[in-house]
Design an enzyme around this catalytic site. Structure first.
Site, PDB file in Angstrom:
ATOM      1  N   SER A 253      23.038  49.760  42.243  1.00 16.05           N
ATOM      2  CA  SER A 253      22.144  48.702  42.668  1.00 16.05           C
ATOM      3  C   SER A 253      22.902  47.447  43.061  1.00 16.05           C
ATOM      4  O   SER A 253      23.991  47.184  42.566  1.00 16.05           O
ATOM      5  CB  SER A 253      21.133  48.385  41.570  1.00 16.05           C
ATOM      6  OG  SER A 253      21.720  47.469  40.685  1.00 16.05           O
ATOM      7  N   LYS A 254      22.285  46.727  43.952  1.00 13.24           N
ATOM      8  CA  LYS A 254      22.890  45.519  44.481  1.00 13.24           C
ATOM      9  C   LYS A 254      23.191  44.528  43.347  1.00 13.24           C
ATOM     10  O   LYS A 254      24.212  43.874  43.320  1.00 13.24           O
ATOM     11  CB  LYS A 254      21.908  44.906  45.477  1.00 13.24           C
ATOM     12  CG  LYS A 254      22.461  43.770  46.272  1.00 13.24           C
ATOM     13  CD  LYS A 254      21.383  43.202  47.152  1.00 13.24           C
ATOM     14  CE  LYS A 254      21.869  41.959  47.850  1.00 13.24           C
ATOM     15  NZ  LYS A 254      20.785  41.165  48.378  1.00 13.24           N
TER      16      LYS A 254
END
Ligand code: GLU
Length: 486
Positions: A253-254
Site C-alpha cells: 500500500s501507498k
C-alpha cells in the site's frame, strides 16, 4: 495475422504503484515480443482522483524504465486522442447504436425512484440491482420522454437468462450466470460514458488485441464480453494478473511507503534491477536464470509462465538482484551513483573517493547502505576492545596491543611521499615475516584501530592509505590507549 497492439491505460493518481508498473511491463513485453505496438492511454475521466502533474509521473517512470510507447498523448498516433477525457464526445453514438440493435435501452428512472429501490433492497436484505423497469418501455413511450427532454441514462441489456463465458489466458474459461449481472449504465445523464463503457469502446477503436490488467477487473470482464458481443466486435485476449502483496494478508500500500516505483528509487535501488525484479512478481522464467535485461525479457517472457496466486513482494530478493546489477556497473557509473551517498558521510576533501568506490562496489547491495559503511573515514567511531578479539584471526586483547605497538615504528618509518597501499603493504608484511606470525595477527588489529569496525570496505592497508599517515598513526595510538586501559 492481426498486428499485436497492447495498451497501458493508467489513471493518473500521482504515483506509479509497483502493480501498475508491472502491468505496463508485461503489456510492453507482449507487444515487443510480437513486433507489435505498445500504446499509452491516459484514463483520466475520474476527475475526483485527478492529481496535478500525475501524467508526468507516468511519462517519467515509463521512460526511465525503458518502456517506450509507440503511440500516446505526447507523440500522437493514428487512433488518438490518447487521453480519455479528450475522447468523451465519441461514446454516445456507440451507445445509441446499441439501443438501435436492441442491446441497450434508455432509462428514465430518476434518483428518487432508484433511492426507493435501494432502500427496499436494504430492508429486505438483498443486494441492490436495478430492476430493469425501463427495459420494457414501448418505442412510443421512449420517444415521448425523449421529446419531452426527460433526463436519461443508457443501460446495457443483459440477457435475463443463460450464462456468459469469457476466456482469460491465465484463468481459462470463466462462466457467470447472467442473472448475477446488472443492466449497467453505459452513458450517464450528462451524456458521458461510464468507465466500463469507455474502456471497452476505446480498446476496440484503438485496435487493442491484448488486455493485461489487475484481476480486480475480473468481475467486470463478463459485462465487457457481452458488450463486445452486442457490438459484434472481436474480443481481445484478456490476461488478468494477480495482486502484489506485502505478505499473505496485506496488499502493498501507498501508505506504507513501499508500493511505488519512486519509493524504491528513494530506497537506493537501480532502475534496471527494479524492472527485472518486477518481471518476476507473478512470472516464472522457464529456466533457473532470473537476471534479465529488458531486451532479454522481451525474448524470455511468456504469459504461460504467469501465476494465478498473488505474488509476495520480497525486499530481500530485490536487494539481491540489485546487488548483482551494481556489480555489473562500470566503475564510472558506479562512482556516479555512489558518490552522493558516500558524500553524505565523507566530507573530507583529502580522501580518494574513486578508491572508496572500487572497494565498495562489490559489497554494495543498495546505495542507501553506503553512508553507514563509510562513516568511519571522517571520524573514528567509539568502539570497544572486544573488536580486537577475533577467533579466526587468532587475535586477543594482549596480542593486539603488541601488534599495534610494533606497527607504530614501521608506519612512522614510511616517508610521507611513499605513503601508498603498496609500500604500507610491503612494510607490514616485512613485520609479519620478522615476527613469524599469521597475517591476521597484525592486519586485524590495525584494521580495527583505523576503522573502529568489524566490517569495512577494504582492509587495514587500503584504509590506512586512504586516511593518510598522520590520521592512521593517531588512530593506532588511540587503539593502544584503549587496549592499555583496563
Ligand atoms: N485505468 C485503469 C487503472 O488504472 C486500467 C484498467 C484497464 O487496464 O483496463 O486501473
Amino acid at each position: 495475422m492481426k498486428k499485436v497492439r497492447t495498451r497501458f491505460a493508467p489513471s493518473p493518481t500521482g504515483y506509479m504503484h509497483i502493480g501498475n508498473l508491472r502491468t505496463a511491463l508485461f503489456t510492453y513485453l507482449i507487444a515487443k515480443q510480437n513486433d507489435g505496438d505498445f500504446i499509452l492511454r491516459i484514463e483520466d475521466t475520474d476527475r475526483e482522483r485527478y492529481v496535478e502533474g500525475a501524467v508526468d509521473v507516468i511519462y517519467k517512470t515509463l521512460k526511465q524504465c525503458g518502456l517506450q510507447w509507440d503511440e500516446g498523448p505526447d507523440i500522437g498516433g493514428p487512433v488518438g486522442p490518447y487521453v480519455q477525457s479528450e475522447r468523451m464526445g465519441m461514446f454516445k453514438k456507440y451507445a445509441v447504436d446499441l439501443v438501435d440493435k436492441g442491446e441497450a435501452y434508455y432509462c428514465f428512472c430518476d434518483k428518487e425512484r432508484l433511492d426507493t429501490l435501494k432502500a427496499q433492497c436494504e430492508a429486505e436484505g438483498r443486494t441492490y440491482s436495478y430492476d430493469r423497469h425501463c427495459r420494457c418501455l414501448s418505442c412510443e413511450e421512449v420517444k415521448a420522454k425523449l421529446d419531452a427532454g426527460t433526463p436519461y441514462v443508457i443501460r446495457q441489456k443483459i440477457p435475463t437468462e443463460g450464462q456468459v463465458t469469457f476466456h482469460d489466458e491465465l484463468y481459462g474459461d470463466i462462466t457467470v450466470d447472467c442473472t448475477e449481472l446488472e443492466d449497467q449504465i453505459l452513458i450517464k445523464t450528462d451524456g458521458m460514458p461510464t468507465y466500463n463503457f469507455a474502456n471497452v469502446v476505446d480498446d476496440h477503436l484503438m485496435g487493442i488485441t491484448h488486455v493485461v490488467r489487475g484481476n480486480e477487473y475480473l468481475a467486470s470482464a463478463p459485462k465487457y464480453n457481452l458488450l463486445y458481443k452486442a457490438f459484434g466486435w472481436e474480443v481481445p485476449t484478456y490476461i488478468h494478473v494477480e495482486h502484489i502483496m506485502k505478505d499473505k494478508q496485506h496488499k502493498l500500500s501507498k501508505r506504507d511507503g513501499d508500493a511505488s516505483f519512486e519509493d524504491l528509487m528513494n530506497k537506493g535501488y537501480l532502475t534496471e534491477a527494479v524492472v527485472n525484479y518486477i518481471a518476476l512478481l507473478g512470472w516464472a522464467p522457464k529456466g533457473e536464470e532470473e537476471i534479465f535485461t529488458l531486451d532479454e525479457l522481451i525474448k524470455e517472457f511468456d504469459i504461460h509462465g504467469l501465476s494465478k496466486s498473488p505474488a509476495i513482494f520480497d525486499p530481500l530478493k530485490l536487494t539481491a538482484i540489485n546487488a548483482k546489477y551494481i556489480k555489473k556497473l562500470t566503475p564510472e557509473k558506479y562512482m556516479e551513483y555512489a558518490t552522493p551517498y558516500i558524500r553524505q558521510s565523507v566530507k573530507r576533501e583529502d580522501i580518494d573517493i574513486s578508491r572508496i568506490c572500487s572497494l565498495l562496489q562489490d559489497r554494495t547491495e543498495v546505495f542507501t547502505d553506503i553512508p553507514e559503511k563509510v562513516d568511519f573515514f571522517d571520524k573514528l567511531p567509539e568502539y570497544g576492545k572486544e573488536l580486537y578479539v577475533h577467533k579466526k584471526m587468532k587475535t586477543n586483547e594482549e596480542n593486539s596491543l603488541e601488534a599495534l605497538e610494533s606497527i607504530v615504528p614501521v608506519l612512522q618509518g614510511i616517508d610521507d611521499k611513499d605513503w601508498n597501499e603498496e609500500t604500507i603493504h610491503d612494510k607490514l608484511f616485512e613485520l609479519i615475516a620478522q615476527k613469524g606470525v599469521k597475517n591476521g595477527v597484525i592486519m586485524w588489529p590495525l584494521r580495527v584501530a583505523v576503522s573502529g569496525k568489524m566490517s569495512t570496505p577494504g582492509g587495514a592497508v587500503e584504509i590506512a592509505a586512504l586516511i593518510g599517515k598522520a590520521d592512521t598513526l593517531e588512530r593506532v595510538a588511540k587503539g593502544i590507549e584503549l587496549l592499555k586501559n583496563n
